[in-house]
Structure formats: structure tokens, C-alpha cells
Design a protein around this motif. Sequence first.
Motif, PDB file in Angstrom:
ATOM      1  N   TRP A   1      17.432  39.654 -31.419  1.00 49.04           N
ATOM      2  CA  TRP A   1      18.594  39.051 -32.069  1.00 49.04           C
ATOM      3  C   TRP A   1      19.858  39.878 -31.890  1.00 49.04           C
ATOM      4  CZ3 TRP A   1      18.239  34.218 -32.876  1.00 49.04           C
ATOM      5  CH2 TRP A   1      17.037  33.630 -33.271  1.00 49.04           C
ATOM      6  N   ASP A   2      19.746  41.180 -31.995  1.00 50.53           N
ATOM      7  CA  ASP A   2      20.948  42.024 -31.907  1.00 50.53           C
ATOM      8  C   ASP A   2      21.618  41.870 -30.540  1.00 50.53           C
ATOM      9  OD1 ASP A   2      20.537  42.912 -34.475  1.00 50.53           O
ATOM     10  OD2 ASP A   2      19.662  44.832 -33.881  1.00 50.53           O
TER      11      ASP A   2
ATOM     12  N   ILE B   1      23.100  38.226 -30.018  1.00 49.68           N
ATOM     13  CA  ILE B   1      24.374  37.982 -30.699  1.00 49.68           C
ATOM     14  C   ILE B   1      25.475  38.869 -30.120  1.00 49.68           C
ATOM     15  CG2 ILE B   1      25.572  38.030 -32.916  1.00 49.68           C
ATOM     16  CD1 ILE B   1      23.554  35.698 -32.477  1.00 49.68           C
TER      17      ILE B   1
ATOM     18  N   GLU C   1      25.864  26.574 -28.274  1.00 52.29           N
ATOM     19  CA  GLU C   1      24.692  27.291 -28.763  1.00 52.29           C
ATOM     20  C   GLU C   1      23.429  26.434 -28.724  1.00 52.29           C
ATOM     21  OE1 GLU C   1      22.980  29.818 -28.751  1.00 52.29           O
ATOM     22  OE2 GLU C   1      24.404  30.960 -29.955  1.00 52.29           O
TER      23      GLU C   1
ATOM     24  N   GLU D   1      17.787  29.254 -36.289  1.00 53.55           N
ATOM     25  CA  GLU D   1      18.141  30.629 -36.648  1.00 53.55           C
ATOM     26  C   GLU D   1      19.212  31.169 -35.703  1.00 53.55           C
ATOM     27  OE1 GLU D   1      18.098  34.399 -38.588  1.00 53.55           O
ATOM     28  OE2 GLU D   1      17.639  32.331 -39.179  1.00 53.55           O
ATOM     29  N   LEU D   2      19.101  30.841 -34.429  1.00 59.12           N
ATOM     30  CA  LEU D   2      20.113  31.242 -33.449  1.00 59.12           C
ATOM     31  C   LEU D   2      21.467  30.632 -33.797  1.00 59.12           C
ATOM     32  CD1 LEU D   2      20.895  32.535 -30.723  1.00 59.12           C
ATOM     33  CD2 LEU D   2      20.037  30.451 -29.611  1.00 59.12           C
TER      34      LEU D   2
ATOM     35  N   ARG E   1      22.488  29.665 -36.750  1.00 63.95           N
ATOM     36  CA  ARG E   1      22.984  30.314 -37.980  1.00 63.95           C
ATOM     37  C   ARG E   1      23.628  31.660 -37.669  1.00 63.95           C
ATOM     38  NH1 ARG E   1      21.918  34.158 -41.399  1.00 63.95           N
ATOM     39  NH2 ARG E   1      20.019  34.842 -40.318  1.00 63.95           N
ATOM     40  N   ARG E   2      22.970  32.454 -36.837  1.00 67.75           N
ATOM     41  CA  ARG E   2      23.491  33.779 -36.514  1.00 67.75           C
ATOM     42  C   ARG E   2      24.773  33.693 -35.682  1.00 67.75           C
ATOM     43  NH1 ARG E   2      19.542  38.307 -36.668  1.00 67.75           N
ATOM     44  NH2 ARG E   2      17.660  37.599 -37.735  1.00 67.75           N
ATOM     45  N   SER E   3      24.854  32.742 -34.786  1.00 64.28           N
ATOM     46  CA  SER E   3      26.071  32.591 -33.973  1.00 64.28           C
ATOM     47  C   SER E   3      27.246  32.153 -34.828  1.00 64.28           C
ATOM     48  CB  SER E   3      25.832  31.577 -32.853  1.00 64.28           C
ATOM     49  OG  SER E   3      25.016  32.128 -31.851  1.00 64.28           O
TER      50      SER E   3
ATOM     51  N   ASP F   1      27.649  32.751 -37.955  1.00 62.64           N
ATOM     52  CA  ASP F   1      28.040  33.924 -38.748  1.00 62.64           C
ATOM     53  C   ASP F   1      28.878  34.883 -37.913  1.00 62.64           C
ATOM     54  OD1 ASP F   1      26.785  33.002 -41.018  1.00 62.64           O
ATOM     55  OD2 ASP F   1      25.001  34.277 -40.808  1.00 62.64           O
ATOM     56  N   ALA F   2      28.472  35.122 -36.669  1.00 61.73           N
ATOM     57  CA  ALA F   2      29.218  36.033 -35.800  1.00 61.73           C
ATOM     58  C   ALA F   2      30.616  35.497 -35.514  1.00 61.73           C
ATOM     59  CB  ALA F   2      28.460  36.250 -34.495  1.00 61.73           C
TER      60      ALA F   2
END
Length: 395
Positions: free
Chosen positions: A61-62, A65, A80, A98-99, A101-103, A105-106
Motif C-alpha cells: 500500500w505505501d 499510494i 483508480e 480499499e485502493l 479509499r486510500r487514493s 485520502d491521498a
Amino acid sequence: MALSLTLPTASGSLAPYDLRGTAPVKPDAGVKFNRIAYSAAHVVADPLAAVDPWLQAAVDWDTTIAYRRHLFSLGLGVAEAMDTAQRGMGLDWPTSLELIRRSLDAAKDVAGALVASGCGTDHLNIDEVKSVDDVIRGYEEQMAAIEALGGKLIVMASRALARVAKSPADYERVYDRILSQAKQPVVLHWLGDMFDPALAGYWGTKDVDAAMDTAVGIIAAHPEKVDGIKISLLDKDKEIAMRRRLPKGVRMYTGDDFNYAELIAGDGFGDEPTHGKSDALLGIFDAIAPAASAALGALAQGNTEKFHAILGPTVPLSRHIFAAPTRFYKTGVVFMAWLNGHQKHFTMVGGQQSTRSLQHFTELFRLADAANLLEQPELAVRRMKTLLALHGVEG
């Protein structure tokens, strides 16, 4: 001193190769584009996860992102959880959400960052899908989950719909339902069967012109709910023909990884400004992000000659990466990210790093060098030598 290594030739022999040594182009800081440009971004696998890679998706994930932040820094938006991210080809729906959501957020940390996210039906067991109502429910489930995160939708082509639809009317019914409910304008997605054989005959026919009639009709019935349509048919004439038929304000997002430079530059013809040019939603922009950014900046400043000078040399590379079987293009995209130091390894979700041959990677390396796309030449050479050694080629 020139960087060199030994590479296989097309005949299977070995020959020395010297890098060109030309520095990659750097985009000008702060330039605003006059095209909307999304890069369909890849995911970075976690090579240390204790999983069966053909069966389970393990994502770093790190690093994944971090690459999206890199794209944002170049002024590119992120499309995405699309096919470039191996959606439905190694990346399942829970991991995709989940991908997304994280994108999202970024993107909150970057002023003006654009994210649009793939909404499909890939979580359905296709053998249990019996009707278009099942397809509608599948779309609605993903649509609700993405919109709950505040996400903009890319309504992806559905394998399930292609399987159960009996006529164009079934497509009209599904898209009418989905578009009527959308909270904000969506991007539609027409992916040709060269990218996914399961999508053959999309829009209810194998006749591309008749399929286009259906798609344009659906858009015309809901112009306020459609931001644009991405088509990936690798046929510039079909894209231009459809572009000129779109309702006022609806954009054509080119997905043509063979002819993108010409299509983005545009021809200026048509009744509406959007009829004379294409915006972009491209997998190749993941692999050529700095060049894409610099070229788009030049275009925005009115320097079409510089735009083509930067982007033109990338087209042979893209045509190679997207060569048949086109669906394996993701392997070339991830290979480029590895060569350029954006990830530490060359492994992929689903074990997809094995879908291309050493000859393919060798030619990709040459074309990337010719297009001035090797961001860290010394690193690229070391990593290419590592790959060669794994295939028994030393030197």
C-alpha cells in the motif's frame, strides 16, 4: 562514459547496446493543462506476503499510494482501480475498494488532484448472473460504496452484462438506471475486446458503428450525468467519429494507447469545442508520466511542436507495451516503474510479470531509452542486467 550492456537481438544472438544518454524531459513547474488527463495507475504487489499470488492479491500500500502522489505532483489525475491496476485480472473488488479509499485520502492532501474510480460488477459470480437486473444490482452495490467515499465514478464495462444482454435495449436499460442515480457526472468506459475478450459485442452488437449509435444514444438521454466517455478501441477514426457526435459539454477521453498524441492534440473540427480534441484517460500515462506532463504543459502554452516532439517518441514504446495480446500490457507498465525506481521489485498481482517474454522486455528497454524515458539510467541498466541474468544472459 556511455552506459552499456549486452542484450539479446531479435534473432536470439547477443550484442552490446549503448544507452543514448539523453536526459529525460522535466515538466515545467506550475503549468496548468488545457486538457483533463487521467493516468490509469498500476498497483504495486507485496512480494513478501505469504499468499498464493495467482489466487490472492497482496498489495504494497505505501508504494502504491506513493506512486499516485508522484502522478499528482506531475499534474496528472488518477483513474483508480481500472484495468491498469489489474481490476478483474488479479485485483478483486474488496481490494479495489480499499485502493479507492486510500487514493481519495491521498488526493485530499493535493490541491486540485483528480481521482475517478472504477465502478463495475466484477464482485459478482458471473456464472450466477442470470439477468440484467442482477447486473444492475451489482453496479448499484459498487456505486453506493464508491459514492459513500465521495468518489467520482468511471462506469466500467461489465463482463456480466456482455454475457446476459440479449440486445442493445438491455444496455440502455442498465445504463439508464445507473446514470439516473449518479450523484455527479460519470465517465463511461468502452473497453474493446482486444483489452478483454469477454467484452466482445459490447453495447449489444459486434458492429462497432451500431454499438456507437447505442452508446451515443445513452449519453444523449442523460447528458447532464455524463462527464465523458473513455473508449479503448485502438482505432483513431472511430474515436474521432464518436467525439464529433457527443452532446455539448460531454468529453471524449481517449483510451487509444496507439494514437494518443494525435488525438489529444486534436484537429479543431466540430460544432463544439469538445468535438475537436480528446482529453485523456490512458494506461500508458502511468509509464510515461513525466513526458506526458511536460507535453501537456507545452500544449497548454500553445507550443504544439514541442508537444509532439516530447510525446511522439513515446508512441513506439506504447505500441510495443500494448501489442497483442493487449490485455498483458500491465506487465510493461510495471516493468517501466521498476526500471525507473518507483518500486523495488518486478513482481505483480496475479503473477502477471510472467506474461511477456525476455525479447519483449529487451525491446521495451531499447524503446524507453530511445524515448528518453529512463529516469535513472544507471539504475535501469543494473535492473535490466538482473532480469537478463535470471534468464541466463550474463554481461
